[in-house]
Design a protein around this motif. Structure first.
Motif, PDB file in Angstrom:
ATOM      1  N   THR A  49       0.828  -1.207   0.000  1.00 29.53           N
ATOM      2  CA  THR A  49       0.000   0.000   0.000  1.00 29.53           C
ATOM      3  C   THR A  49       0.864   1.260   0.000  1.00 29.53           C
ATOM      4  N   THR A  53       0.816   3.700  -3.283  1.00 24.26           N
ATOM      5  CA  THR A  53       0.118   4.977  -3.074  1.00 24.26           C
ATOM      6  C   THR A  53       1.065   6.125  -2.731  1.00 24.26           C
ATOM      7  N   ASP A  55       2.118   7.007   0.116  1.00 26.56           N
ATOM      8  CA  ASP A  55       1.435   7.706   1.202  1.00 26.56           C
ATOM      9  C   ASP A  55       2.281   7.629   2.477  1.00 26.56           C
TER      10      ASP A  55
END
Length: 255
Positions: A49, A53, A55
């Motif tokens: 993830t 992403t 992030d």
């Protein structure tokens, strides 16, 4: 345990986000090693993830810290957060000094906990400040070379040690030392040898022969030089004393 003959799909997906070119085989081994560790801790999905992403609000992705803090992949060894930050964010990264952990990272490498966070988006790269321009005077190189070549100290001359010029200087220095020694010798006072009286058949004046005949000194009243007069009197007294000491004790009289 032997390596799998094929690359797992999750490894392929993670490698597709790799930054930079080169070292593909080593990068694949580094990702496989990380995937293997994260399968045990359950952080593989969080890694995928974070990478996909980009992030920074994802959770910490941790692996156990080794004794020396480094991670070995194949024949290379390095700090784990540096390896994966270089792999997925900054391929030109050189050292962990260029990284700084975010404030919310609970397992940052600098905290020295038993677990180390390898989430590449939990670190920021510190840009090195640009060095100010240094202005060098145009004549600096010339002056430095001239000062180095014209130095009068040992090794300051441009000639090689043992050259003809150096040997000539050494010979001149030696010659000067010898001449100085010779001049000192010539200036130093020398002791002149004491005059010796020639051997004559007749004894000197005032000397008493073995026959007992004495030879008196000439009359001292004829000398007008006072210094010479004192010298003659001294010699006279000395000869009398010698005659006294040589005479037998029975014939001695008070001088």
């Amino acid at each position: 345990m032997s390596m799998l003959p094929f690359t797992p799909p999750v490894v392929k997906r993670l490698l597709s986000f790799k930054k930079g070119e080169g070292e593909d085989k080593w990068s694949e081994k580094a990702v496989k090693s990380l995937v293997k560790k994260l399968k045990k801790s359950g952080g593989l999905e969080e890694l995928e993830t974070a990478v996909t992403t980009e992030d920074a609000n994802t959770r910490c992705i941790t692996i156990p810290r080794s004794l020396d803090g480094r991670l070995q992949v194949s024949h290379k060894k390095g700090l784990p957060h540096v390896i994966y930050c270089r792999l997925w964010r900054w391929p030109e990264l050189q050292s962990h000094h260029e990284l700084r952990a975010l404030d919310h990272c609970q397992y940052a490498f600098n905290l020295k906990k038993e677990e180390v966070c390898v989430n590449p988006y939990h670190y920021t790269k510190i840009e090195a400040p640009a060095l100010p321009a240094i202005l060098v005077p145009r004549g600096s190189s010339t002056s430095s070379s001239s000062s180095g070549g014209g130095s009068g100290g040992v090794g300051g001359s441009g000639s090689d040690p043992g050259s003809a010029e150096d040997l000539g200087s050494l010979a001149d220095l030696t010659a000067d030392s010898v001449s100085d020694s010779a001049s000192l010798t010539s200036v130093a006072p020398t002791l002149e040898p004491q005059p010796t009286f020639p051997a004559t058949e007749s004894p000197p004046p005032g000397y008493m022969s073995e026959d007992g005949d004495s030879h008196d000194l000439p009359d001292i009243t004829d000398y007008s030089d006072w210094g010479l007069l004192q010298l003659v009197r001294f010699i006279e007294a000395l000869l009398k004393f010698q005659n006294y000491t040589k005479a037998p004790k029975s014939h001695r009289t008070n001088p």
